[in-house]
Design an enzyme around this catalytic site. Structure first.
Site, short mmCIF file in Angstrom:
data_model
loop_
_atom_site.label_atom_id
_atom_site.label_comp_id
_atom_site.label_asym_id
_atom_site.label_seq_id
_atom_site.Cartn_x
_atom_site.Cartn_y
_atom_site.Cartn_z
N THR A 23 0.85 -1.20 0.00
CA THR A 23 0.00 0.00 0.00
C THR A 23 0.88 1.25 0.00
O THR A 23 1.95 1.25 0.61
CB THR A 23 -0.88 0.00 1.26
OG1 THR A 23 -1.71 -1.17 1.24
CG2 THR A 23 -1.78 1.23 1.32
N GLY A 38 3.34 1.77 8.00
CA GLY A 38 2.04 2.13 8.59
C GLY A 38 1.69 3.59 8.50
O GLY A 38 0.67 4.02 9.04
N GLU A 66 -0.69 -5.42 5.87
CA GLU A 66 0.62 -5.54 5.22
C GLU A 66 1.45 -6.63 5.90
O GLU A 66 2.10 -7.44 5.23
CB GLU A 66 1.36 -4.21 5.28
CG GLU A 66 0.74 -3.14 4.39
CD GLU A 66 1.42 -1.79 4.49
OE1 GLU A 66 1.24 -0.98 3.58
OE2 GLU A 66 2.12 -1.53 5.49
N GLY A 106 6.18 -0.64 0.06
CA GLY A 106 7.05 0.47 0.43
C GLY A 106 7.39 0.44 1.91
O GLY A 106 7.12 -0.54 2.60
O1 LIG Z 1 0.51 2.01 5.69
C1 LIG Z 1 1.23 2.33 4.74
C2 LIG Z 1 2.39 1.58 4.30
O2 LIG Z 1 3.13 0.99 5.32
C3 LIG Z 1 3.29 2.23 3.26
O3 LIG Z 1 4.00 1.20 2.65
C4 LIG Z 1 4.28 3.21 3.80
O4 LIG Z 1 3.59 4.20 4.55
C5 LIG Z 1 5.08 3.88 2.67
O5 LIG Z 1 4.23 4.62 1.86
P1 LIG Z 1 4.76 5.55 0.71
O6 LIG Z 1 5.26 4.67 -0.38
O7 LIG Z 1 3.54 6.36 0.29
O8 LIG Z 1 5.82 6.44 1.29
#
Ligand SMILES: O=C[C@H](O)[C@H](O)[C@H](O)COP(=O)(O)O
Length: 219
Positions: A29, A96, A104, A83
């Site tokens: 996500t 998170g 996840e 990610g």
């Molecule tokens: O709950 C969200 C997830 O752990 C995402 O993988 C994490 O926050 C990284 O998100 P982004 O790629 O938008 O930085």
């Protein structure tokens, strides 16, 4: 100039080399994963489908016409691509930031290989600068916050956020996480905690980092 989004996209596209034909792909996500979903859509005839870690990713996958399977319907699968908010050289992570940590962690647990896709701003020497998300049963919010204070953290309720599982998020500030596996276990033992955002017992296996010089793979 290479932007942070360019780096996220480069990491996500590089992850496609690990997608094998006729398999189910575990999908995380977030904004970096969104680039991966878009790349996956271009090769969707190659794969059987996906298992997803959030309602948001499920919606994006389905919008592209990619079949999304219930995790309970599939056995183990090869790769989970997600990610991170922070990651160390030991491939321990905080996740998170988008409140999707519990699903996840579940989907990651089932996958054989966890591929973490990041831009280079996510690399840190010690976890904890990014506030640690904890998913909590709503009734236990204040109790868990008091227990977190005893551990030396400064908890803050993430106002207005309800997780896909109907719970709330506490973000913990001012933690220097010197022993991620130990703190992951300690926080999980607080009654009312569903899951915390330290991914250390199950860290990443492969990290793909988007940099000014393209995607770099560490395994
Ligand atoms: O709950 C969200 C997830 O752990 C995402 O993988 C994490 O926050 C990284 O998100 P982004 O790629 O938008 O930085």
């Amino acid at each position: 100039m290479t932007t942070q989004d360019d780096k996220k996209r480069a990491a996500a596209q590089a992850a496609m080399q690990f997608v094998k034909a006729d398999t189910i792909v575990g999908v995380g996500t977030g904004s970096t994963v969104n680039y991966f979903i878009d790349a996956l859509a271009e090769k969707q005839d190659l794969i059987k489908g996906a298992v997803s870690s959030s309602e948001a990713s499920t919606q994006r996958l389905k919008n592209h016409g990619i079949e999304v399977f219930d995790l309970n319907e599939v056995g183990s699968f090869d790769i989970y691509v997600d990610g991170a908010d922070e990651i160390t050289e030991h491939k321990h992570m905080i996740k998170g930031g988008g409140a999707a940590l519990t699903r996840e962690k579940i989907v990651a647990a089932v996958a054989k290989t966890f591929i973490c896709i990041i831009d280079d701003t996510k690399q840190v020497p010690i976890l904890g600068k990014f506030p640690l998300p904890i998913e909590v049963i709503p009734l236990a919010r204040s109790y868990v916050a008091r227990e977190i204070v005893k551990l030396g953290g400064d908890p803050m309720y993430r106002q207005g956020v309800v997780t896909d599982n109907g719970n709330v998020i506490i973000d913990v500030f001012n933690l220097d996480i010197l022993n991620p596996p130990e703190l992951e276990t300690t926080i999980n033992q607080i009654v009312g905690v569903v899951c915390n955002g330290i991914f250390a017992h199950r860290g990443a296996d492969i990290v793909i980092t988007g940099t000014d010089n393209g995607a770099q793979i560490s395994q």
